[in-house]
Design an enzyme around this catalytic site. Structure first.
Site, PDB file in Angstrom:
ATOM      1  N   TYR A  90       0.819  -1.212   0.000  1.00 31.78           N
ATOM      2  CA  TYR A  90       0.000   0.000   0.000  1.00 31.78           C
ATOM      3  C   TYR A  90       0.858   1.269   0.000  1.00 31.78           C
ATOM      4  O   TYR A  90       0.640   2.194  -0.784  1.00 31.78           O
ATOM      5  CB  TYR A  90      -0.938   0.010   1.211  1.00 31.78           C
ATOM      6  CG  TYR A  90      -1.692   1.298   1.395  1.00 31.78           C
ATOM      7  CD1 TYR A  90      -2.911   1.502   0.757  1.00 31.78           C
ATOM      8  CD2 TYR A  90      -1.196   2.324   2.198  1.00 31.78           C
ATOM      9  CE1 TYR A  90      -3.609   2.698   0.918  1.00 31.78           C
ATOM     10  CE2 TYR A  90      -1.875   3.513   2.361  1.00 31.78           C
ATOM     11  CZ  TYR A  90      -3.086   3.690   1.716  1.00 31.78           C
ATOM     12  OH  TYR A  90      -3.766   4.877   1.864  1.00 31.78           O
ATOM     13  N   ASP A 141      -8.387  -3.416  -1.638  1.00 29.22           N
ATOM     14  CA  ASP A 141      -9.589  -2.687  -2.037  1.00 29.22           C
ATOM     15  C   ASP A 141      -9.246  -1.367  -2.709  1.00 29.22           C
ATOM     16  O   ASP A 141      -9.988  -0.891  -3.580  1.00 29.22           O
ATOM     17  CB  ASP A 141     -10.470  -2.424  -0.814  1.00 29.22           C
ATOM     18  CG  ASP A 141      -9.703  -1.749   0.311  1.00 29.22           C
ATOM     19  OD1 ASP A 141      -9.819  -0.518   0.454  1.00 29.22           O
ATOM     20  OD2 ASP A 141      -8.994  -2.446   1.055  1.00 29.22           O
ATOM     21  N   LYS A 167     -11.586  -9.242   4.879  1.00 25.89           N
ATOM     22  CA  LYS A 167     -12.176  -7.908   5.068  1.00 25.89           C
ATOM     23  C   LYS A 167     -12.806  -7.445   3.766  1.00 25.89           C
ATOM     24  O   LYS A 167     -12.141  -7.405   2.723  1.00 25.89           O
ATOM     25  CB  LYS A 167     -11.095  -6.908   5.495  1.00 25.89           C
ATOM     26  CG  LYS A 167     -11.624  -5.501   5.741  1.00 25.89           C
ATOM     27  CD  LYS A 167     -10.501  -4.478   5.827  1.00 25.89           C
ATOM     28  CE  LYS A 167      -9.858  -4.223   4.489  1.00 25.89           C
ATOM     29  NZ  LYS A 167      -8.965  -3.057   4.461  1.00 25.89           N
TER      30      LYS A 167
END
Length: 587
Positions: free
Chosen positions: A262, A297, A369
Site C-alpha cells: 500500500y 480494495d 475484510k
C-alpha cells in the site's frame, strides 16, 4: 453454504508462486535494517517521550547514530552497552542523544557480550509484559459475547480523539463491532510517531500511543456495559510500520491496517524501505495476536473493478505469503477486497457475488475484510444507501468476516453521527434478514458466477507467473497493480535503509523470530538471492563506502552500502494544533 467451483491445483500453484515472490523480496531484509526498525527496538525496550522541539527521543537517538555512522551495529546494541556500563535507561538515552558514545574500536569483546546480554534481558522482560497483556485481554474477551460475522466495522474521523470516543461509543451502542480511528491525513509520510493526545488534526486523528490508550479504555468500558467485545482498529502502513505496530501491541489494539505494498503504490514510499519494515511489523502482529488488514480494495479505486479483479487476487496471494514469512497465522490475516463494480453494468451484483465467493473460499482460514462501494457514489444519498444495502446483502450471503460499512454521504463529507446510525441500521436489517440465505442457494454449473470465478483465478495465476519471472519490483514499476507505477529505486524514505554492519544486533527481531518458529541462520547473500531461513551463501559483507549490486528484485541497482547513511533529515513534528479539514484521512 453457497460456493463457486475452485480449481484447487491452481490455488496451490498460486500459493507456491506467492511464497517464491515474497521470499525473493525478503532476501533483502537479511542485510539491511531501517531507521524505523531501529526506533522500534528502542521503543520495545521502553524508550519513549520527546526531546527539544517535540522530536521523539527514539528519533533523536537513531538520528545521532546515523550521524556517527554506527547505526549498522544496531541501536539496541548501543543502548545495551551503556546500560551494561552502569547507566540507567534515562541516562543511557540522554548520552546517546547528545552524542556521548564510545568509539566502536574502544569496546572490548567482553563489553560487546555484556551489551547484548543487557539488551536481551530488557527485551525479554518487555516481551513477558506484552504476553501478559495479551493474556489479560484474551481473558477479558472470553467474558464477553462475540458478535456474529460479518463484524460491522465503522470509521470515526473527527480529528479530536475525545470526539472520536463519543462517536465510537455511540456507534458501538448502535451495533458496531469494530471501531477504526482514521489517521490524520498524510501521517504515513511522517518519519516519526507523534506523541500525546490529538485534539485537532487534518481529516483524522494521529496514531499515537496515548490516542490508542484513550480509545482502548473507552471501548473496554463500552464492552462491559454492552456485554460484547468491541474491537479497535488503527493504521500502520507508511514510514513507521513497525513502530506503530509496537505501540498498538502494548495498548491492546485488535486490528491494524498493514499492507505490504500500500505505501509503495498509494504513498510513493521506497520499495526497499516498505518491504523491510512490513516484515518486522508483521512479526510484532504475530506475537501480539493483532489481525492485519490489507489494502487491495484500494486497487479498485484507481482501476476498473471487473478488468482488474485478478490483480486483487494476485496481490492477496502475495500479501498472504509475506504474512506467512513473518510467522503470522492465517487466522490473523484480514485480507482485503471490495464491492466496487460500476452499478450501471449489467449483472453487476452477480459478478460481485462471484468475486466475493472466490476470495472467501480461497482464503477460507482468514478473516477476510470486505470494503464498501465508494468509487461510483455521488451526492445522491438515496442511491448510495441502496448500493450499500446490496453490498450488505453480498457480504452476509457470501460469508465475509470483517465488513466495513458504507456511508450514504460518501463523497460528500466526513460521516455525521446520524450517517453512521443509518448505515448500522441498514446492515443490522440486511444481516438479520439474510443470514441463512447463503445456505439455501447454489451456484449454477457453468453459469455466470462459476465462469467469472474461474476467469479471475486463471488470470491471477497467469499474473503471478509473470511477476515471479520478472520480480515484484519490476511488476510494480510496470503498473501491474492498481494501474500505478513506482520505480524500485524511487519513493520517499529510501535514505532510511541502512546496511547492517559487522556484529549487527537487534534482540527484538531475534526474539520475535524465535517465538514465531522462524529459522534464521545468519545473513544471506542479497546478490545471491538467498531467502530467509536458507542460511548464508557467498556474501560480500557490506562495508562503509563499498558498492554492491542488488539483484533479487529482478533488476540491477548499485548504491553505497554504508553502515550509516547521511543524517536523516526529519520533518520535525509541530504542536498538534491544526484545523480540522473535511479531507479523507489516512487509510
Amino acid at each position: 453454504m453457497i460456493s463457486v467451483p475452485v480449481n484447487r491445483a491452481k490455488v496451490r500453484e498460486a500459493r507456491r508462486l506467492g511464497r517464491a515472490i515474497a521470499r525473493d523480496v525478503l532476501a533483502l531484509s537479511r542485510d539491511f535494517t531501517t531507521v524505523s526498525i531501529e526506533r522500534t527496538a528502542l521503543r520495545f525496550m521502553g524508550v519513549s517521550g520527546t526531546g527539544p522541539g517535540g522530536v521523539p527521543i527514539p528519533n533523536i537517538i537513531v538520528d545521532r547514530l546515523l550521524e556517527r555512522g554506527v547505526l549498522g551495529r544496531g541501536a539496541a546494541w548501543w543502548l545495551g552497552l551503556l546500560l551494561a556500563r552502569g547507566a540507567d535507561l534515562g541516562r543511557a538515552t540522554a548520552d546517546i542523544a547528545s552524542g556521548r558514545l564510545p568509539a566502536v574500536g574502544h569496546t572490548t569483546p567482553d563489553e560487546g557480550r555484556a551489551a547484548r546480554a543487557r539488551a536481551t534481558q530488557m527485551v525479554r522482560a518487555r516481551a513477558r509484559e506484552l504476553a501478559d497483556r495479551r493474556a489479560s485481554r484474551g481473558a477479558f474477551r472470553k467474558g464477553l459475547a462475540e458478535p456474529p460475522r460479518p463484524w460491522k466495522y465503522i470509521i470515526v474521523a473527527t480529528g479530536n480523539i475525545y470526539d472520536d470516543v463519543t462517536q465510537a461509543v455511540s456507534a458501538a451502542e448502535a451495533g458496531a463491532d469494530v471501531i477504526a480511528v482514521i489517521r490524520s491525513t498524510a501521517q504515513s509520510l511522517l518519519d516519526y510517531v507523534p506523541e500525546g493526545a490529538t485534539t485537532e488534526g487534518y481529516g483524522g486523528t494521529y496514531a499515537t500511543q496515548e490516542n490508542f490508550r484513550i480509545m482502548r479504555g473507552a471501548l473496554d468500558d463500552a464492552s462491559r456495559r454492552l456485554g460484547r467485545y468491541v474491537r479497535l482498529t488503527n493504521y500502520s502502513s507508511g514510514l513507521c510500520m513497525p513502530e506503530i505496530a509496537c505501540l498498538a501491541a502494548f495498548e491492546g489494539l485488535d486490528v491494524l491496517l498493514n499492507d505490504a505494498m500500500y505505501g509503495i503504490l498509494f504513498r510513493d514510499i521506497n520499495m526497499r524501505r516498505t518491504f523491510i519494515d512490513q516484515y518486522v511489523s508483521r512479526l510484532i502482529c504475530a506475537a501480539s495476536g493483532i489481525v492485519i488488514n490489507t489494502g487491495e480494495d484500494n486497487y479498485l479505486t484507481t482501476a476498473d473493478a471487473v478488468e482488474a479483479a485478478h490483480t486483487v487476487l494476485t496481490s492477496l496471494f502475495i500479501n498472504e505469503a509475506f504474512a506467512l514469512e513473518a510467522g503470522l497465522d492465517r487466522s490473523l490475516m484480514g485480507l482485503g477486497h471490495a464491492f466496487e463494480i460500476d452499478p450501471s453494468r449489467p449483472d453487476s451484483l452477480v459478478v460481485e457475488i462471484a468475486q466475493a465467493l472466490l476470495v472467501r473460499q480461497v482464503f477460507s482460514g482468514a478473516p477476510v475484510k470486505y470494503m464498501p462501494p465508494t468509487k461510483h457514489k455521488t451526492g445522491d444519498i438515496f442511491e448510495s444507501h441502496v448500493l450499500d444495502a446490496m453490498f450488505n446483502l453480498t457480504s452476509v450471503v457470501t460469508g465475509q468476516s470483517i465488513h466495513l460499512l458504507g456511508m450514504m454521504t460518501e463523497a460528500m463529507h466526513n460521516p455525521l453521527l446520524m450517517d453512521r446510525f443509518e448505515s448500522i441500521k441498514n446492515a443490522n436489517y440486511v444481516f438479520a434478514a439474510a443470514r441463512g440465505l447463503g445456505a439455501e442457494l447454489e451456484v449454477k454449473k457453468n453459469g455466470v458466477m462459476a465462469r467469472r470465478a474461474a476467469e479471475v483465478l486463471s488470470k491471477a495465476l497467469e499474473l503471478l507467473r509473470h511477476v515471479a519471472r520478472e520480480g515484484l519490483p519490476k511488476a510494480i514499476e510496470a503498473g501491474r497493480f492498481a494501474d500505478v507505477s513506482r520505480r524500485p529505486e524511487g519513493g520517499k524514505g529510501g535514505e532510511g535503509v541502512v546496511a547492517k554492519g559487522e556484529g549487527y544486533f537487534n534482540p527484538v527481531v531475534e526474539l520475535l523470530e524465535k517465538k514465531a518458529g522462524l529459522a534464521r541462520n545468519g545473513p544471506s547473500s542479497v546478490a545471491g538471492g538467498g531467502t530467509p531461513g536458507s542460511g548464508p551463501t557467498t556474501r560480500a559483507e557490506p562495508r562503509e563506502g563499498r558498492r554492491l549490486t542488488v539483484t533479487p528484485w529482478g533488476f540491477d541497482q548499485s548504491f553505497e552500502a554504508i553502515r550509516g547513511f547521511p543524517r536523516l533529515r526529519l520533518s520535525h513534528p509541530r504542536p498538534l494544533t491544526r484545523t480540522t479539514s473535511w479531507f479523507d484521512g489516512e487509510t
